[in-house]
Design a protein around this motif. Structure first.
Motif, PDB file in Angstrom:
ATOM      1  N   UNK A  77     -16.789  16.578  19.928  1.00  0.00           N
ATOM      2  CA  UNK A  77     -16.899  16.365  18.482  1.00  0.00           C
ATOM      3  C   UNK A  77     -15.547  16.041  17.881  1.00  0.00           C
ATOM      4  N   UNK A  78     -15.579  15.431  16.686  1.00  0.00           N
ATOM      5  CA  UNK A  78     -14.338  15.136  15.976  1.00  0.00           C
ATOM      6  C   UNK A  78     -13.645  16.431  15.567  1.00  0.00           C
ATOM      7  N   UNK A  79     -14.419  17.444  15.196  1.00  0.00           N
ATOM      8  CA  UNK A  79     -13.817  18.728  14.846  1.00  0.00           C
ATOM      9  C   UNK A  79     -12.985  19.269  16.000  1.00  0.00           C
ATOM     10  N   UNK A  80     -13.509  19.163  17.205  1.00  0.00           N
ATOM     11  CA  UNK A  80     -12.756  19.635  18.374  1.00  0.00           C
ATOM     12  C   UNK A  80     -11.498  18.793  18.588  1.00  0.00           C
ATOM     13  N   UNK A  81     -11.610  17.491  18.335  1.00  0.00           N
ATOM     14  CA  UNK A  81     -10.451  16.602  18.517  1.00  0.00           C
ATOM     15  C   UNK A  81      -9.355  16.895  17.510  1.00  0.00           C
ATOM     16  N   UNK A  82      -9.717  17.399  16.342  1.00  0.00           N
ATOM     17  CA  UNK A  82      -8.744  17.652  15.277  1.00  0.00           C
ATOM     18  C   UNK A  82      -8.265  19.096  15.246  1.00  0.00           C
ATOM     19  N   UNK A  83      -8.645  19.864  16.216  1.00  0.00           N
ATOM     20  CA  UNK A  83      -8.214  21.264  16.242  1.00  0.00           C
ATOM     21  C   UNK A  83      -6.690  21.349  16.294  1.00  0.00           C
ATOM     22  N   UNK A  84      -6.104  22.144  15.398  1.00  0.00           N
ATOM     23  CA  UNK A  84      -4.659  22.317  15.343  1.00  0.00           C
ATOM     24  C   UNK A  84      -3.923  21.248  14.570  1.00  0.00           C
ATOM     25  N   UNK A  85      -4.656  20.262  14.036  1.00  0.00           N
ATOM     26  CA  UNK A  85      -4.039  19.165  13.294  1.00  0.00           C
ATOM     27  C   UNK A  85      -3.879  19.546  11.817  1.00  0.00           C
ATOM     28  N   UNK A  86      -2.767  19.166  11.213  1.00  0.00           N
ATOM     29  CA  UNK A  86      -2.528  19.438   9.805  1.00  0.00           C
ATOM     30  C   UNK A  86      -2.978  18.290   8.899  1.00  0.00           C
ATOM     31  N   UNK A  87      -2.810  17.058   9.365  1.00  0.00           N
ATOM     32  CA  UNK A  87      -3.217  15.882   8.591  1.00  0.00           C
ATOM     33  C   UNK A  87      -3.914  14.894   9.507  1.00  0.00           C
ATOM     34  N   UNK A  88      -5.105  14.444   9.095  1.00  0.00           N
ATOM     35  CA  UNK A  88      -5.858  13.458   9.868  1.00  0.00           C
ATOM     36  C   UNK A  88      -5.956  12.165   9.072  1.00  0.00           C
ATOM     37  N   UNK A  89      -5.645  11.060   9.736  1.00  0.00           N
ATOM     38  CA  UNK A  89      -5.681   9.742   9.101  1.00  0.00           C
ATOM     39  C   UNK A  89      -6.787   8.914   9.746  1.00  0.00           C
ATOM     40  N   UNK A 104      -2.114   1.523   2.718  1.00  0.00           N
ATOM     41  CA  UNK A 104      -1.546   0.713   3.794  1.00  0.00           C
ATOM     42  C   UNK A 104      -0.626   1.597   4.634  1.00  0.00           C
ATOM     43  N   UNK A 105      -0.616   1.421   5.947  1.00  0.00           N
ATOM     44  CA  UNK A 105       0.214   2.272   6.810  1.00  0.00           C
ATOM     45  C   UNK A 105       1.685   2.288   6.412  1.00  0.00           C
ATOM     46  N   UNK A 106       2.261   1.137   6.119  1.00  0.00           N
ATOM     47  CA  UNK A 106       3.704   1.090   5.840  1.00  0.00           C
ATOM     48  C   UNK A 106       4.063   1.820   4.557  1.00  0.00           C
ATOM     49  N   UNK A 107       3.123   1.896   3.629  1.00  0.00           N
ATOM     50  CA  UNK A 107       3.374   2.618   2.385  1.00  0.00           C
ATOM     51  C   UNK A 107       3.186   4.120   2.556  1.00  0.00           C
ATOM     52  N   UNK A 108       2.172   4.503   3.336  1.00  0.00           N
ATOM     53  CA  UNK A 108       1.796   5.910   3.373  1.00  0.00           C
ATOM     54  C   UNK A 108       2.478   6.719   4.474  1.00  0.00           C
ATOM     55  N   UNK A 109       2.686   6.131   5.622  1.00  0.00           N
ATOM     56  CA  UNK A 109       3.186   6.908   6.755  1.00  0.00           C
ATOM     57  C   UNK A 109       4.562   7.536   6.521  1.00  0.00           C
ATOM     58  N   UNK A 110       5.491   6.872   5.816  1.00  0.00           N
ATOM     59  CA  UNK A 110       6.763   7.559   5.536  1.00  0.00           C
ATOM     60  C   UNK A 110       6.588   8.856   4.749  1.00  0.00           C
ATOM     61  N   UNK A 111       5.487   8.979   4.007  1.00  0.00           N
ATOM     62  CA  UNK A 111       5.241  10.207   3.264  1.00  0.00           C
ATOM     63  C   UNK A 111       4.865  11.363   4.198  1.00  0.00           C
ATOM     64  N   UNK A 112       4.315  11.031   5.369  1.00  0.00           N
ATOM     65  CA  UNK A 112       3.913  12.049   6.338  1.00  0.00           C
ATOM     66  C   UNK A 112       5.035  12.422   7.298  1.00  0.00           C
ATOM     67  N   UNK A 113       6.025  11.565   7.422  1.00  0.00           N
ATOM     68  CA  UNK A 113       7.063  11.763   8.429  1.00  0.00           C
ATOM     69  C   UNK A 113       7.837  13.071   8.266  1.00  0.00           C
ATOM     70  N   UNK A 167       3.060   1.570  15.949  1.00  0.00           N
ATOM     71  CA  UNK A 167       4.337   0.938  15.591  1.00  0.00           C
ATOM     72  C   UNK A 167       4.791   1.384  14.206  1.00  0.00           C
ATOM     73  N   UNK A 168       3.875   1.350  13.238  1.00  0.00           N
ATOM     74  CA  UNK A 168       4.236   1.751  11.875  1.00  0.00           C
ATOM     75  C   UNK A 168       4.634   3.229  11.827  1.00  0.00           C
ATOM     76  N   UNK A 169       3.942   4.057  12.615  1.00  0.00           N
ATOM     77  CA  UNK A 169       4.263   5.474  12.646  1.00  0.00           C
ATOM     78  C   UNK A 169       5.628   5.705  13.280  1.00  0.00           C
ATOM     79  N   UNK A 170       5.924   4.967  14.341  1.00  0.00           N
ATOM     80  CA  UNK A 170       7.232   5.108  14.965  1.00  0.00           C
ATOM     81  C   UNK A 170       8.341   4.691  14.009  1.00  0.00           C
ATOM     82  N   UNK A 171       8.117   3.628  13.243  1.00  0.00           N
ATOM     83  CA  UNK A 171       9.104   3.227  12.235  1.00  0.00           C
ATOM     84  C   UNK A 171       9.305   4.334  11.209  1.00  0.00           C
ATOM     85  N   UNK A 172       8.201   4.933  10.772  1.00  0.00           N
ATOM     86  CA  UNK A 172       8.288   6.000   9.777  1.00  0.00           C
ATOM     87  C   UNK A 172       9.049   7.206  10.319  1.00  0.00           C
ATOM     88  N   UNK A 173       8.938   7.440  11.619  1.00  0.00           N
ATOM     89  CA  UNK A 173       9.636   8.569  12.245  1.00  0.00           C
ATOM     90  C   UNK A 173      11.095   8.263  12.548  1.00  0.00           C
TER      91      UNK A 173
END
Length: 255
Positions: A77-89, A104-113, A167-173
């Motif tokens: 299940x998705x619930x099992x896949x998200x166990x321990x996760x703080x934010x799901x996109x 958009x990923x480039x706008x939002x992902x830096x906010x999660x980094x 790629x966008x997440x790696x840039x944000x990190x």
């Protein structure tokens, strides 16, 4: 008997979740997309084939990312896949009438980094190849990421979508540094450039392109050209090799 992991997983805040994948090759290609961006945790929710992680097409498309497949988990299940996760996109081509905000990923992902850097886990959830994510699955997430595409055709292959988000997440990190050449090519000396120029003078006279009785400004212009080029020693060798080849093919060349 268990085999020790030869490459222990460092602290990684990222989890890639694939729901009901149909094609083994897409799982392998997604693993490869993850690896090149330094992401390591893959979770599959109800894949079509229970043995997808070891199928030939999966391993072939992973192309060096077999370690991602070895560590991957399959859950019910998705619930099992998200166990321990703080934010799901969630990921979706178009926004839903009701559910989390779309960004958009480039706008939002830096906010999660910053939260990820502090150890909070972030999951990126991808739907099946044919149907994407259901409304209920999207609503299970806190944000819906929409990759900006050409409006008339926004269909992306699953692995392509994973690659873009990774790629966008790696840039944000913070990204990875571009690897430059460790050794610059060796610049030709003035006498080496002059030697090449004189070599070409002889060849141009031999083929009748340069009249030694009326040379005009051909050689000075060639000198300026070579000076602007900033030739390396290898490039000088190439020019002289071409000159020798030209001289060897002319009728007046010595036998």
């Amino acid at each position: 008997m268990s085999v020790a992991d030869p490459d222990p997983v460092p602290c990684d805040p990222t989890r890639i979740v694939l729901i009901r994948t149909s094609h083994p090759g897409n799982v392998g290609a997604a693993a490869r997309a993850m690896k090149v961006m330094g992401l390591r945790e893959l979770v599959l929710v109800q894949p079509r084939f229970p043995d997808v992680l070891v199928q030939e097409d999966t391993v072939a498309m992973a192309s060096g990312a077999a370690d991602i497949l070895v560590r991957a988990r399959i859950v019910d299940s998705l619930d099992a896949a998200l166990e321990g996760v703080h934010t799901a996109c969630a990921t979706a081509m178009t926004p839903r009438d009701f559910g989390p905000p779309t960004a958009a990923p480039r706008e939002h992902l830096p906010l999660l980094a910053p939260a990820a850097a502090a150890g909070q886990r972030v999951a990126f959830v991808f739907g099946s190849e044919r149907f994407g994510m259901s409304n209920d699955e999207v609503r299970r997430c806190q944000v819906c990421l929409s990759i900006p595409t050409q409006p008339d055709y926004g269909s992306l292959n699953l692995a392509q979508a994973v690659q873009l988000i990774a790629y966008e997440w790696r840039l944000a990190l913070g990204g990875y540094p571009v690897v430059e050449r460790t050794k610059a090519p060796e610049r030709a000396t003035l006498d080496e450039v002059h030697g090449a120029l004189e070599h070409w003078r002889g060849v141009l006279e031999q083929i009748g392109y340069l009249d030694p009785a009326a040379p005009k400004k051909l050689m000075p212009r060639l000198q300026l050209l070579l000076d602007r080029a900033g030739l390396t020693r290898e490039e000088v060798h190439i020019l002289r090799g071409i000159a020798r080849a030209v001289a060897g093919r002319t009728p007046s060349a010595p036998m």
